[in-house]
Motif scaffolding. Structure first.
Motif, mmCIF file in Angstrom:
data_model
loop_
_atom_site.group_PDB
_atom_site.id
_atom_site.type_symbol
_atom_site.label_atom_id
_atom_site.label_comp_id
_atom_site.label_asym_id
_atom_site.label_seq_id
_atom_site.Cartn_x
_atom_site.Cartn_y
_atom_site.Cartn_z
ATOM 1 N N VAL A 64 0.847 -1.202 0.000
ATOM 2 C CA VAL A 64 0.000 0.000 0.000
ATOM 3 C C VAL A 64 0.878 1.246 0.000
ATOM 4 C CG1 VAL A 64 -1.825 1.225 1.217
ATOM 5 C CG2 VAL A 64 -1.797 -1.251 1.231
ATOM 6 N N THR A 114 -3.809 -4.389 13.160
ATOM 7 C CA THR A 114 -3.064 -5.441 12.473
ATOM 8 C C THR A 114 -3.914 -6.034 11.353
ATOM 9 O OG1 THR A 114 -2.123 -5.989 14.621
ATOM 10 C CG2 THR A 114 -1.711 -7.538 12.831
ATOM 11 N N ASN A 115 -5.138 -6.402 11.700
ATOM 12 C CA ASN A 115 -6.013 -7.002 10.698
ATOM 13 C C ASN A 115 -6.228 -6.061 9.521
ATOM 14 O OD1 ASN A 115 -6.248 -9.189 12.378
ATOM 15 N ND2 ASN A 115 -8.211 -8.568 13.230
ATOM 16 N N PHE A 116 -6.446 -4.766 9.830
ATOM 17 C CA PHE A 116 -6.697 -3.797 8.764
ATOM 18 C C PHE A 116 -5.482 -3.663 7.860
ATOM 19 C CE2 PHE A 116 -10.091 -1.089 11.122
ATOM 20 C CZ PHE A 116 -10.871 -2.221 11.195
ATOM 21 N N VAL A 153 -2.945 -5.811 7.436
ATOM 22 C CA VAL A 153 -2.719 -7.041 6.672
ATOM 23 C C VAL A 153 -3.699 -7.103 5.505
ATOM 24 C CG1 VAL A 153 -2.889 -9.561 6.770
ATOM 25 C CG2 VAL A 153 -1.732 -8.335 8.597
ATOM 26 N N ALA A 154 -4.937 -6.669 5.736
ATOM 27 C CA ALA A 154 -5.946 -6.711 4.681
ATOM 28 C C ALA A 154 -5.805 -5.550 3.694
ATOM 29 C CB ALA A 154 -7.337 -6.707 5.293
ATOM 30 N N GLU A 211 -6.504 -2.462 4.298
ATOM 31 C CA GLU A 211 -7.454 -1.392 4.587
ATOM 32 C C GLU A 211 -6.714 -0.134 5.043
ATOM 33 O OE1 GLU A 211 -10.816 -1.154 4.407
ATOM 34 O OE2 GLU A 211 -11.032 -3.150 3.553
ATOM 35 N N ARG A 266 4.569 -12.230 13.547
ATOM 36 C CA ARG A 266 4.398 -13.673 13.692
ATOM 37 C C ARG A 266 3.418 -14.207 12.659
ATOM 38 N NH1 ARG A 266 2.287 -14.927 19.292
ATOM 39 N NH2 ARG A 266 2.369 -17.027 18.475
ATOM 40 N N GLY A 267 3.534 -15.480 12.373
ATOM 41 C CA GLY A 267 2.585 -16.130 11.472
ATOM 42 C C GLY A 267 3.008 -15.992 10.020
ATOM 43 N N ASP A 268 2.345 -16.760 9.144
ATOM 44 C CA ASP A 268 2.641 -16.666 7.712
ATOM 45 C C ASP A 268 2.013 -15.396 7.193
ATOM 46 O OD1 ASP A 268 3.846 -19.134 7.657
ATOM 47 O OD2 ASP A 268 1.929 -20.162 7.402
ATOM 48 N N HIS A 269 2.832 -14.540 6.638
ATOM 49 C CA HIS A 269 2.268 -13.291 6.161
ATOM 50 C C HIS A 269 2.712 -12.997 4.766
ATOM 51 C CE1 HIS A 269 0.019 -11.637 9.363
ATOM 52 N NE2 HIS A 269 0.941 -12.015 10.216
ATOM 53 N N ASN A 270 1.935 -12.171 4.177
ATOM 54 C CA ASN A 270 2.296 -11.453 3.005
ATOM 55 C C ASN A 270 3.663 -10.801 3.301
ATOM 56 O OD1 ASN A 270 2.351 -9.406 1.174
ATOM 57 N ND2 ASN A 270 0.140 -9.046 1.311
ATOM 58 N N PRO A 271 4.682 -10.997 2.436
ATOM 59 C CA PRO A 271 5.993 -10.405 2.749
ATOM 60 C C PRO A 271 5.958 -8.888 2.830
ATOM 61 C CG PRO A 271 5.970 -11.451 0.579
ATOM 62 C CD PRO A 271 4.705 -11.822 1.240
#
Lengths: 567, 368
Positions: free
Chosen positions: B167, B240-242, B244-245, B247, B262-267
């Motif tokens: 973004v 975090t959710n926003f 990652v999404a 938004e 943490r976790g599998d994420h979009n790089p």
């Protein structure tokens, strides 16, 4: 004879006392608790704030109620009165939002239609934000349309079509038949559905929290006052303001339903279809209902996608990792809460539906003491946001002897409900009994008391009359109520958070807490497991309730199809 | 007919009772894996065993927490044989519960582990905690502990920025490194932050900014920040959710010293700790006053603070442990690498009402 009568009186008093004790007292207690607890003084600023949120709550609840009821009516008429292929499947799919935890549905919706949503951004290249009142409106309509459909369709299955036929034979046009006969006949269900949706929308705090953005309603603000600001006084004030329109809606509904009573002498389960519907109307009704169902299915399937792909919302490579991690988990973390939820929901569904529907029958026939008062007592549990009701239970039942002990037995603690498993069952039943009662009313409006009397005059015993005339109707109400209460207990959180113990926590609470950006796939798989189990148990229950007849219907359909094919 | 209904009701009542019993026995049947029996005959007995007695194995501890610590409690049970289960709630919900449970003299939980520092200070002032000084506490710096030993900090929580570089590239903005970078006009509407009235992370940020910049400059900065944020989210995990999404481009979140999310994420999802200093608080741990299993609770506290406990928690959760002398794993920042805002937790909690009232005024002035 005399002794029998007084027995009934004693029994009734016990019922009324129990209802008062578990439905109304906690609400009185929480109001008292809030008013006396510490908090900011409520000045003109606060009042202005509450009033602006009241406006938000009222406007969203009103337009959601109107839209959901209209969609529910259209879906009902399409799926029960218009014949086309695949409508049986569509009837099942209409119930999908019931088995879906609402907040997981919201996440799925945001990923599909959000600013970077799969459909809005990737496919249509739009840059729209779903956050705000419109997001709340859309998500609530999606959930409550199903509720409207569930209530209204139960009525259509039980209406007498001879009146319609009569009107037609007298030369009324098809539209006149619809607006003057069919629609008024559906009014009991429509008004009940409208009341239930209005109350549920007013009390819903999760949807505005998740997708409301800066748009706050009374219920979501009340949640924030309790969980974030720790201000019980403000929360209680908000809760009282929230109750006012709900009480008005309740009396409005009662006034309307008493003024216009529609009885029919016959209630038939026969499948009726409109024959002379204009083509354009038929197809636009089918397409509107299909669109609604398509959104349900899309939203649901996207959760399946989230559960089985690497990174929901970004990396759609197929994987079984989330499933494996979920199954590998500690028994305490996933399976035990899941098991707790199932047991809780089955029992809540059964007890609440049975008591609620029977109470509805007795209130309807005015055979119980103080029928209006009983009805009114149960209203509050539906109109109060879960979190406030939960605190009501916490402050009422933390003392011994079911809450009275604080005055009598100081310092002793023999029977404290708080901390036991029973209190969880009690609060769930108390919260859903109102729906069960309303489901009962809606259908009972269609059966005339005269019919029961006729059966009696023809020599049937009282028991027989009940079993032949009333029970079939009550059974439908029971089934509807059970489906809704069961799935609701499985998939909604709210009231019980203050009463749970670590050993009896439920799956929905685990899922609600698991939602963070880091493990969204794990959330999706847990939500999916919950939905599938809820769905399977509903189907099992359906088979149990209508087992033989539903198989007969399928068989008959198949034979009919064969005959038409042969012809 | 009436009889029939009475009968049905009685049956349904019986049903509840039976089911509840079933439920309870189901809970009892299930035994946690008792792995290693602690060996008390050797001199190298673990340090957490000071308060330990054999009969604690029949104890089941109830723990309240704002996060899911099932795995930590499972590790504790494996080491000690003491059962422990967690119930997750928000800070406000826990406060309501412990307050009412204390009032009734029926305290249901034994330990509260993890939550907002302000909530713990609140509860300590209300007298809901038991003062306990663990012998392990000497390895923890004074600034991580309550002076009356009502609670003790275990691991670090740091306010950080989660950024979505995809973004940011779209709008041509560099990854923000400082608090002032959030005021970039191109980021307007793309900064996500929780409501300080609800989230400890956000409240901590606001009060830390006021404490470091001073009243006037602090509020001036916050007013500008309010203009950048489209709305303040109701939950701490939302930014975090926003982000990652997609938004939002930047989210103000609570992090734990980890270098990567943490976790599998979009790089394109990255984590930044502001260079000019950031808000922080220790994840607190406390025993509730009136707890039914005080001695076993002490063992839990000792175990969490012990070298083994802190190591395990740090590894499992990617969190920076506050115990001194522990080796910090590669994927975590060292405490020295991060600039911390000086923070006074007592003052934070005391000024909460007045700061939040002023915040509310600014928010309504900005038209949120």
């Amino acid at each position: 004879m005399k002794s029998k009568l007084s027995w009934i009186k004693i029994y009734d008093s016990i019922i009324i006392l129990l209802l008062f004790y578990f439905c109304s007292l906690p609400i009185l207690a929480v109001v008292l608790y809030g008013v006396t607890s510490e908090g900011r003084e409520i000045g003109p600023n606060q009042i202005a704030r509450i009033l602006s949120m009241l406006k938000n709550s009222l406007s969203i609840a009103t337009i959601v109620t109107i839209t959901a009821v209209i969609l529910g009516v259209i879906a009902t008429l399409t799926l029960y009165r218009v014949s086309f292929r695949g409508r049986n499947v569509m009837r099942m799919m209409m119930l999908l939002p019931l088995v879906n935890p609402a907040f997981v549905g919201s996440i799925s919706f945001i990923m599909l239609f959000g600013r970077r949503g799969l459909i809005t951004y990737k496919l249509l290249n739009l840059n729209v934000s779903p956050y705000g009142w419109h997001g709340v409106f859309i998500l609530q309509v999606l959930v409550f349309t199903t509720l409207a459909y569930l209530i209204i369709s139960s009525g259509v299955r039980n209406t007498d079509t001879s009146l319609e036929e009569a009107a037609r034979n007298l030369g009324a046009s098809e539209s006149k038949v619809f607006f003057r006969v069919t629609l008024p006949m559906m009014m009991p269900e429509i008004s009940v559905a409208a009341l239930m949706i209005f109350l549920a929308s007013m009390a819903d705090f999760t949807t505005p929290l998740i997708i409301g953005g800066s748009f706050r309603t009374l219920a979501s603000d009340l949640y924030i006052q309790i969980t974030g600001v720790y201000d019980m006084k403000m929360a209680t004030a908000t809760g009282i303001v929230l109750l006012v329109p709900c009480i008005i809606a309740f009396f409005l509904h009662r006034y309307i339903s008493e003024k216009k009573r529609y009885h029919s002498d016959l209630s038939s389960h026969a499948e009726i279809t409109y024959q002379n519907v204009p083509r354009w109307l038929k197809y636009s009704a089918i397409s509107l209902s299909s669109l609604t169902i398509a959104i349900f299915v899309l939203n649901f399937c996207f959760i399946v996608v989230g559960a089985f792909t690497k990174n929901w919302g970004f990396d759609y490579t197929l994987t079984l990792n989330h499933l494996r991690t979920a199954l590998d988990q500690d028994f305490n973390r996933l399976l035990k809460p899941l098991l707790n939820s199932v047991i809780l929901s089955v029992i809540t569904g059964f007890v609440s539906s049975l008591t609620g529907v029977l109470l509805a029958y007795r209130i309807q026939r005015r055979t119980i003491m103080l029928p209006k008062f009983v009805d009114f007592m149960c209203l509050f549990t539906a109109a109060v946001p879960g979190i406030l009701f939960g605190i009501g239970y916490l402050v009422t039942f933390k003392y011994s002897l079911f809450g009275i002990g604080q005055f009598v037995l100081k310092g002793t603690q023999p029977i404290i409900l708080l901390g036991t498993g029973i209190i969880i069952y009690l609060i769930c039943i108390a919260r859903s009994i109102n729906f069960s009662m309303k489901a009962g009313y809606a259908l009972l409006e269609h059966t005339d008391e005269d019919l029961e009397n006729a059966a009696l005059n023809l020599g049937a015993s009282k028991t027989k009359a009940f079993f032949w005339v009333v029970l079939p109707v009550l059974k439908d109400a029971f089934v509807n109520s059970y489906i809704k209460v069961f799935s609701n207990t499985m998939t909604t959180l709210g009231a019980i958070i203050f009463l749970l113990m670590p050993s009896n926590k439920v799956i929905i609470q685990v899922i609600f807490q698991a939602i963070t950006g880091a493990n969204i796939g794990a959330t999706a798989i847990m939500a999916l497991m919950l939905s599938m189990i809820t769905l399977i148990l509903i189907l099992l229950f359906y088979l149990l309730a209508y087992g033989k007849s539903s198989i007969d219907v399928i068989r008959r359909k198949r034979d009919e199809n064969r005959i038409t094919e042969l012809n | 007919m009436k009889k029939l209904m009475v009968l049905l009701l009685i049956i349904s009542m019986l049903f509840i009772v039976v089911a509840c019993n079933n439920n309870e026995s189901a809970a009892d049947d299930q035994e946690p894996g008792l792995a290693d029996q602690p060996q008390d005959n050797q001199e190298e007995q673990p340090s957490w065993m000071a308060n330990y007695t054999e009969d604690m194995k029949n104890v089941s501890l109830n723990v309240y927490s704002v996060s899911d610590i099932t795995h930590i409690l499972a590790a504790f049970t494996e080491d000690t044989g003491i059962k422990a289960e967690v119930l997750q709630m928000t800070n406000g919900e826990i406060l309501q519960r412990i307050k009412n449970e204390k009032d009734s003299g029926n305290v249901l939980a034994d330990v509260w582990y993890r939550g907002g520092a302000d909530a713990f200070v609140d509860a300590a002032q209300g007298g809901y905690f038991m003062s306990y000084e663990s012998h392990e506490a000497e390895y923890f710096a004074d600034y991580t502990k309550d002076e009356n030993n009502y609670w003790i900090g275990t691991t670090m929580t740091l306010v950080g920025f989660v950024v979505n570089t995809e973004v940011l590239e779209d709008i041509g903005v560099e990854v923000p490194q400082k608090w002032d970078d959030l005021l970039n006009p191109d980021l307007k509407g793309l900064v996500s932050m929780p409501d300080p009235a609800i989230s400890g992370t956000a409240y901590n940020t606001v009060s830390a900014i006021l404490q470091t910049r001073g009243e006037d400059a602090g509020w001036e900065y916050l007013e500008k920040l309010i203009d950048q944020v489209p709305f303040f989210t109701p939950r701490g995990s939302d930014p975090t959710n926003f982000t990652v999404a997609g938004e939002s481009a930047v989210g103000v979140i609570a992090a734990f010293g980890e270098r990567q999310m943490r976790g599998d994420h979009n790089p394109s999802i990255q984590l930044v700790y502001p260079q000019d200093g950031t808000g922080w608080w220790p994840q607190p741990l406390a025993i509730l006053d009136g707890a039914k299993n005080v001695e076993a609770s002490k063992v839990l506290v000792d175990w969490i603070l012990s070298e083994e406990g802190m190591k395990k928690i740090s590894e499992m959760d990617d969190v920076l442990a506050l115990r001194e002398g522990l080796e910090v794993p590669e994927h975590l920042y060292k405490l020295e690498d991060v600039t911390l805002f000086p923070t006074d937790f007592q003052a934070n909690a005391l000024e909460r009402d007045s700061i939040l009232s002023k915040w509310e005024e600014k928010i309504s002035a900005a038209g949120h």
